[in-house]
Design a protein around this motif. Structure first.
Motif, PDB file in Angstrom:
ATOM      1  N   UNK A   1     -93.819  77.857 -18.426  1.00  0.00           N
ATOM      2  CA  UNK A   1     -95.084  77.936 -19.172  1.00  0.00           C
ATOM      3  C   UNK A   1     -95.093  79.038 -20.216  1.00  0.00           C
ATOM      4  N   UNK A   2     -94.199  80.004 -20.123  1.00  0.00           N
ATOM      5  CA  UNK A   2     -94.158  81.087 -21.123  1.00  0.00           C
ATOM      6  C   UNK A   2     -93.503  80.653 -22.431  1.00  0.00           C
ATOM      7  N   UNK A   3     -92.662  79.627 -22.369  1.00  0.00           N
ATOM      8  CA  UNK A   3     -91.920  79.213 -23.563  1.00  0.00           C
ATOM      9  C   UNK A   3     -92.826  78.808 -24.725  1.00  0.00           C
ATOM     10  N   UNK A   4     -93.853  77.972 -24.535  1.00  0.00           N
ATOM     11  CA  UNK A   4     -94.686  77.593 -25.683  1.00  0.00           C
ATOM     12  C   UNK A   4     -95.349  78.781 -26.390  1.00  0.00           C
ATOM     13  N   UNK A   5     -95.607  79.856 -25.664  1.00  0.00           N
ATOM     14  CA  UNK A   5     -96.206  81.034 -26.296  1.00  0.00           C
ATOM     15  C   UNK A   5     -95.261  81.658 -27.318  1.00  0.00           C
ATOM     16  N   UNK A   6     -93.974  81.433 -27.161  1.00  0.00           N
ATOM     17  CA  UNK A   6     -93.007  81.951 -28.133  1.00  0.00           C
ATOM     18  C   UNK A   6     -92.828  80.997 -29.304  1.00  0.00           C
ATOM     19  N   UNK A   7     -93.331  79.771 -29.165  1.00  0.00           N
ATOM     20  CA  UNK A   7     -93.094  78.749 -30.177  1.00  0.00           C
ATOM     21  C   UNK A   7     -94.353  78.311 -30.925  1.00  0.00           C
TER      22      UNK A   7
ATOM     23  N   UNK B   1     -98.022  78.350 -32.862  1.00  0.00           N
ATOM     24  CA  UNK B   1     -98.746  79.231 -33.775  1.00  0.00           C
ATOM     25  C   UNK B   1    -100.082  79.715 -33.195  1.00  0.00           C
ATOM     26  N   UNK B   2    -100.560  79.122 -32.113  1.00  0.00           N
ATOM     27  CA  UNK B   2    -101.878  79.456 -31.569  1.00  0.00           C
ATOM     28  C   UNK B   2    -101.807  80.139 -30.205  1.00  0.00           C
ATOM     29  N   UNK B   3    -100.978  79.652 -29.319  1.00  0.00           N
ATOM     30  CA  UNK B   3    -100.857  80.221 -27.980  1.00  0.00           C
ATOM     31  C   UNK B   3    -100.049  81.512 -28.058  1.00  0.00           C
ATOM     32  N   UNK B   4    -100.609  82.601 -27.533  1.00  0.00           N
ATOM     33  CA  UNK B   4     -99.960  83.908 -27.656  1.00  0.00           C
ATOM     34  C   UNK B   4     -99.269  84.377 -26.380  1.00  0.00           C
ATOM     35  N   UNK B   5     -99.885  84.083 -25.216  1.00  0.00           N
ATOM     36  CA  UNK B   5     -99.371  84.608 -23.957  1.00  0.00           C
ATOM     37  C   UNK B   5     -99.832  83.702 -22.831  1.00  0.00           C
ATOM     38  N   UNK B   6     -99.016  83.577 -21.782  1.00  0.00           N
ATOM     39  CA  UNK B   6     -99.340  82.733 -20.634  1.00  0.00           C
ATOM     40  C   UNK B   6     -98.870  83.447 -19.369  1.00  0.00           C
ATOM     41  N   UNK B   7     -99.653  83.307 -18.291  1.00  0.00           N
ATOM     42  CA  UNK B   7     -99.264  83.900 -17.009  1.00  0.00           C
ATOM     43  C   UNK B   7     -99.821  83.060 -15.869  1.00  0.00           C
ATOM     44  N   UNK B   8     -99.006  82.886 -14.834  1.00  0.00           N
ATOM     45  CA  UNK B   8     -99.469  82.195 -13.633  1.00  0.00           C
ATOM     46  C   UNK B   8    -100.566  83.000 -12.969  1.00  0.00           C
ATOM     47  N   UNK B   9    -101.481  82.314 -12.300  1.00  0.00           N
ATOM     48  CA  UNK B   9    -102.572  82.964 -11.574  1.00  0.00           C
ATOM     49  C   UNK B   9    -102.339  82.810 -10.067  1.00  0.00           C
TER      50      UNK B   9
ATOM     51  N   UNK C   1    -102.392  71.553  -8.900  1.00  0.00           N
ATOM     52  CA  UNK C   1    -103.416  72.490  -8.439  1.00  0.00           C
ATOM     53  C   UNK C   1    -103.159  73.927  -8.845  1.00  0.00           C
ATOM     54  N   UNK C   2    -101.930  74.271  -9.220  1.00  0.00           N
ATOM     55  CA  UNK C   2    -101.635  75.634  -9.676  1.00  0.00           C
ATOM     56  C   UNK C   2    -102.381  75.897 -10.982  1.00  0.00           C
ATOM     57  N   UNK C   3    -102.675  77.167 -11.204  1.00  0.00           N
ATOM     58  CA  UNK C   3    -103.406  77.546 -12.423  1.00  0.00           C
ATOM     59  C   UNK C   3    -102.646  78.618 -13.193  1.00  0.00           C
ATOM     60  N   UNK C   4    -102.855  78.606 -14.515  1.00  0.00           N
ATOM     61  CA  UNK C   4    -102.300  79.658 -15.351  1.00  0.00           C
ATOM     62  C   UNK C   4    -103.277  79.996 -16.466  1.00  0.00           C
ATOM     63  N   UNK C   5    -103.246  81.274 -16.865  1.00  0.00           N
ATOM     64  CA  UNK C   5    -104.088  81.744 -17.954  1.00  0.00           C
ATOM     65  C   UNK C   5    -103.327  81.648 -19.260  1.00  0.00           C
ATOM     66  N   UNK C   6    -104.049  81.347 -20.309  1.00  0.00           N
ATOM     67  CA  UNK C   6    -103.476  81.361 -21.646  1.00  0.00           C
ATOM     68  C   UNK C   6    -104.358  82.179 -22.561  1.00  0.00           C
TER      69      UNK C   6
END
Length: 173
Positions: free
Chosen positions: A29-35, A37-45, A54-59
């Motif tokens: 899930x971190x890869x798109x944040x590097x690619x 133009x809008x998503x900056x950072x992602x982390x599992x919750x 059912x897993x969640x992550x913040x963007x």
């Protein structure tokens, strides 16, 4: 296209790598944040550290017209190594009433992979709504320009998706 119709867009690319390698990249899930133009950072919750239904992550996102905002995404479909899909919710109420309900998501995203000619056909798609989003804010101010606003946003999303797919293709090959 009207927002109530759940407009969406999709893009695809052929990747000269096997499905297992491409799957490894799209489920990071971190890869798109590097690619993107809008998503900056992602982390599992919580306890999550990989995709499971059912897993969640913040963007954390940034847009020149909307500024910065946080989302909470819910993995809604996982069929390894073919489908990875998630619903993006407005947990902080930036665009309306706060929600963590995937049925009231701002957008739904989906990667699909299939073997193709010695490599992988990778598709990425998004559907806007049914929950409120930045498009809703724009429509609050200019309801007479709905089709233009929706088309503009779909074009922005397409450009971001194409950048993401190019980046995945490059990393895989």
């Amino acid at each position: 296209m009207r927002l109530a119709e759940g407009p969406g867009v999709g893009c695809a690319v052929h990747v000269e790598a096997d499905v297992a390698r491409v799957w490894e990249l799209v489920t990071d899930i971190r890869l798109p944040a590097r690619l993107s133009p809008e998503l900056r950072r992602v982390a599992w919750m919580g306890e999550a550290d990989r995709p499971l239904v059912g897993a969640r992550f913040e963007g954390w996102n940034h847009h020149p017209q909307l500024g910065e905002w946080r989302t909470v995404s819910h993995v809604v479909e996982l069929d390894e190594p073919r489908v990875f899909a998630w619903a993006v919710t407005d947990a902080d109420g930036r665009y309306g009433e706060p929600t963590l309900d995937p049925a009231r998501c701002m957008a739904s995203w989906r990667f699909e992979l299939e073997p193709e000619a010695g490599g992988t056909r990778l598709r990425l798609s998004v559907r806007i709504g049914p929950g409120r989003s930045g498009v809703s804010l724009a429509l609050d101010h200019r309801p007479d320009r709905e089709e233009e606003i929706v088309a503009f946003r779909l074009n922005e999303l397409r450009a971001g998706m194409e950048a993401t797919l190019r980046g995945i293709k490059s990393a895989a090959e």
